[in-house]
Design a protein around this motif. Structure first.
Motif, PDB file in Angstrom:
ATOM      1  N   GLN A 160      -9.647   0.552  -1.112  1.00  0.00           N
ATOM      2  CA  GLN A 160      -9.613   1.826  -0.002  1.00  0.00           C
ATOM      3  C   GLN A 160      -9.712   3.283  -0.831  1.00  0.00           C
ATOM      4  O   GLN A 160      -8.998   3.332  -2.011  1.00  0.00           O
ATOM      5  N   HIS A 200      -5.019   2.782   4.805  1.00  0.00           N
ATOM      6  CA  HIS A 200      -4.271   1.966   5.826  1.00  0.00           C
ATOM      7  C   HIS A 200      -3.295   1.394   5.026  1.00  0.00           C
ATOM      8  O   HIS A 200      -3.483   0.743   4.071  1.00  0.00           O
ATOM      9  N   ASN A 201      -2.043   1.647   5.480  1.00  0.00           N
ATOM     10  CA  ASN A 201      -0.806   0.876   5.063  1.00  0.00           C
ATOM     11  C   ASN A 201      -0.272  -0.276   6.186  1.00  0.00           C
ATOM     12  O   ASN A 201      -0.048   0.320   7.123  1.00  0.00           O
ATOM     13  N   PHE A 209       0.723  -0.580  11.269  1.00  0.00           N
ATOM     14  CA  PHE A 209      -0.433   0.476  10.659  1.00  0.00           C
ATOM     15  C   PHE A 209       0.041   1.908  10.609  1.00  0.00           C
ATOM     16  O   PHE A 209       0.430   2.474  11.576  1.00  0.00           O
ATOM     17  N   SER A 213     -10.956  -6.800   3.249  1.00  0.00           N
ATOM     18  CA  SER A 213      -9.783  -6.416   4.011  1.00  0.00           C
ATOM     19  C   SER A 213      -9.578  -6.164   5.485  1.00  0.00           C
ATOM     20  O   SER A 213     -10.670  -6.028   6.069  1.00  0.00           O
ATOM     21  N   ARG A 262      -2.679   0.244  -3.903  1.00  0.00           N
ATOM     22  CA  ARG A 262      -2.835  -1.280  -3.068  1.00  0.00           C
ATOM     23  C   ARG A 262      -2.341  -2.333  -4.040  1.00  0.00           C
ATOM     24  O   ARG A 262      -2.410  -2.284  -5.308  1.00  0.00           O
ATOM     25  N   SER A 316      -8.230  -4.045   6.830  1.00  0.00           N
ATOM     26  CA  SER A 316      -8.512  -2.620   7.335  1.00  0.00           C
ATOM     27  C   SER A 316      -9.800  -2.166   7.507  1.00  0.00           C
ATOM     28  O   SER A 316     -10.143  -1.165   8.398  1.00  0.00           O
ATOM     29  N   GLU A 317     -10.862  -2.762   7.107  1.00  0.00           N
ATOM     30  CA  GLU A 317     -12.289  -2.520   7.454  1.00  0.00           C
ATOM     31  C   GLU A 317     -12.426  -2.662   9.055  1.00  0.00           C
ATOM     32  O   GLU A 317     -13.577  -1.952   9.436  1.00  0.00           O
ATOM     33  N   CYS A 327       0.941  -1.199  -0.120  1.00  0.00           N
ATOM     34  CA  CYS A 327       0.159  -0.031   0.000  1.00  0.00           C
ATOM     35  C   CYS A 327       0.842   1.246   0.180  1.00  0.00           C
ATOM     36  O   CYS A 327       2.120   1.356   0.587  1.00  0.00           O
ATOM     37  N   VAL A 335      -1.718   5.141   9.025  1.00  0.00           N
ATOM     38  CA  VAL A 335      -3.166   5.402   8.514  1.00  0.00           C
ATOM     39  C   VAL A 335      -3.264   6.944   8.302  1.00  0.00           C
ATOM     40  O   VAL A 335      -2.714   7.700   8.778  1.00  0.00           O
ATOM     41  N   ASN A 368      -0.446  -4.342   7.953  1.00  0.00           N
ATOM     42  CA  ASN A 368      -1.460  -5.456   8.192  1.00  0.00           C
ATOM     43  C   ASN A 368      -1.762  -5.542   9.528  1.00  0.00           C
ATOM     44  O   ASN A 368      -0.826  -5.429  10.440  1.00  0.00           O
ATOM     45  N   HIS A 416      -5.200   6.256  -1.807  1.00  0.00           N
ATOM     46  CA  HIS A 416      -4.631   4.838  -1.386  1.00  0.00           C
ATOM     47  C   HIS A 416      -4.425   4.180  -2.630  1.00  0.00           C
ATOM     48  O   HIS A 416      -5.163   3.905  -3.557  1.00  0.00           O
TER      49      HIS A 416
END
Length: 485
Positions: free
Chosen positions: A105, A120-121, A177, A145, A89, A147-148, A16, A179, A123, A87
């Motif tokens: 995203q 978000h970058n 993360f 994802s 990805r 990130s959700e 990301c 963000v 995991n 973003h």
């Protein structure tokens, strides 16, 4: 969507890139430029969300490159406002080939106090456990994802405003993360307590910018101010500037060392150090540690170039562009027959035969992952008449998968996980194969005494197997961590 190519498939890939601006006219245009500069961090898809007081929140998500999707005036007119985030990805290893537009995203949520978007970058290593818990409590997920989870945790928070709800949510999150997020008036940036993934702050006229890398600040004409510090949250408004908050318990920084080796663009700055100069110094250290008698030092383009320049300088062996990369291998290239497809790497790389013939060649590359590309390049060099082929690798052996936002093969597919260095040399069919040591890599990035074994200065789990955050979801699935020594 860009197809996988055999050359790129043998590289570790950052998943990301994130970018955001506040306080500038036509913010979405600036976000587009920033994402274009960060395209190397994610080429599968991109998305932008903007906010305008008269039009509310608007978003666009597309598969493919930024240049192909976010350059039409008609589309950009649908993204008005002075506040926007974006973003780019790759898909995660588990979802490759299954990505849908709803996975792209930034994600958006409508809360009682107004809407918010988040990109978000990294995991989230406990995402599976969080998702199960949230679904049992009634949350309905729209994407695959991890990130959700942050949006759903924010929705369930009892805090009074969105930045506080984000703090609340991120305290539940494990892993890595960085963000960028936005409300109707605020641009928000956060890094996890270990600072594994990058995030920087820039000044853009009367406004502000947040970015994964400084190269994206350069493209929009923003002045680099500083890095967002590990465990820091910044809440930025056009009127009041930057407010810094410390929502997490302080921890020792463990920035990803592979950002220095490969992920970041060479024209970016990390920790006040030029990425290019760091990679050149890696080549210098590699030449000191792993010398060889040879006639020519050649980079494997493009990621091996700075290290090859450093290796040639330190060793005194002439540097030459023995391999030429075709810069026009775009995503629309048609591969109509099996014969063409089998050409593989040759579609993207070609050997400079006049330079290579009869020479003992040192090939410098950033890493060896599966080894498939290294074997093909070696064959091309020998076919061109090289007398000897020696590989020098500008990182230690990649023997462990990353769980912090990098697309890594399963451990058994990593060459260094199943073979010794000599076995890898034999497998690749080269005269010699040597990697920089972990201490040498640390010296190259500015740690004069090398790696502190008791308290490493960086996250180097892909080399050492020492994970700074326990990958709880993967342990549930049976992943075996390295035994304590």
């Amino acid at each position: 969507m860009p197809p996988a190519h055999p050359f790129d498939d043998d590289k570790l890939r950052e998943e990301c890139g994130i970018f955001g601006v506040v306080g500038v006219t036509d913010a979405a245009n600036f976000v587009t430029l920033g994402l274009h500069a960060l395209q190397h961090r994610g080429q599968e898809a991109g998305g932008i969300v903007s906010y305008h007081p008269d039009h509310g929140f608007n978003s666009a998500r597309r598969f493919g490159y930024v240049r192909d999707n976010f350059t039409s005036q008609k589309l950009m007119e649908t993204l008005p406002g002075e506040l926007g985030i974006g973003h780019v990805r790759y898909s995660t290893a588990g979802s490759k080939g299954q990505t849908q537009i709803r996975d792209v995203q930034p994600f958006f949520g409508e809360f009682s106090m107004g809407g918010a978007a988040i990109a978000h970058n990294g995991n989230i290593t406990n995402a599976d456990a969080l998702r199960r818990e949230l679904i049992e409590r009634g949350s309905i997920f729209q994407s695959s994802s991890d990130s959700e989870c942050i949006i759903h945790l924010m929705a369930r928070s009892l805090q009074r405003n969105i930045p506080q709800r984000m703090e609340d949510a991120l305290r539940r999150v494990e892993g890595a993360f960085s963000v960028v997020a936005m409300t109707r008036t605020k641009l928000i940036g956060v890094r996890d307590p270990l600072g594994v993934r990058p995030l920087v702050l820039g000044k853009l006229g009367d406004g502000w910018a947040l970015s994964s890398e400084t190269c994206a600040l350069d493209i929009v004409g923003a002045e680099y101010v500083r890095e967002i510090e590990p465990g820091e949250m910044v809440v930025i408004t056009a009127e009041h500037g930057v407010d810094s908050i410390r929502p997490f318990r302080p921890k020792k920084s463990r920035f990803c060392i592979f950002e220095h080796v490969y992920f970041s663009r060479p024209d970016s700055i990390i920790g006040d150090r030029s990425v290019y100069e760091t990679r050149r110094q890696i080549g210098v250290e590699l030449a000191r540690e792993m010398p060889v008698e040879a006639d020519l030092v050649c980079p494997v383009p493009d990621s091996g170039t700075p290290a090859a320049i450093g290796y040639a300088f330190e060793s005194g062996i002439p540097y030459g562009m023995g391999i030429i990369r075709n810069q026009y291998m775009g995503r629309t290239f048609i591969e109509p027959t099996e014969q063409i497809r089998n050409m593989g790497v040759r579609l993207k790389l070609n050997v400079n035969r006049a330079l290579i013939k009869g020479k003992r060649v040192v090939l410098v590359d950033d890493s060896v992952v599966r080894g498939t590309t290294s074997r093909k390049i070696k064959e091309m060099i020998l076919d061109a008449g090289a007398a000897e082929v020696h590989f020098r690798i500008a990182s230690p052996p990649t023997a462990w998968p990353c769980f912090y936002g990098v697309d890594t093969p399963q451990r058994e597919k990593l060459l260094a996980a199943t073979m010794s260095e000599e076995e890898m040399r034999s497998h690749l069919g080269v005269d010699s194969l040597k990697f920089i040591s972990l201490d040498g890599l640390y010296r190259a990035v500015g740690e004069a005494s090398g790696r502190d074994a008791k308290s490493p200065q960086y996250c180097d789990a892909c080399f050492s197997g020492e994970y700074p955050v326990e990958p709880s979801d993967m342990l549930e699935k049976g992943f075996q961590m390295k035994a304590a020594e």
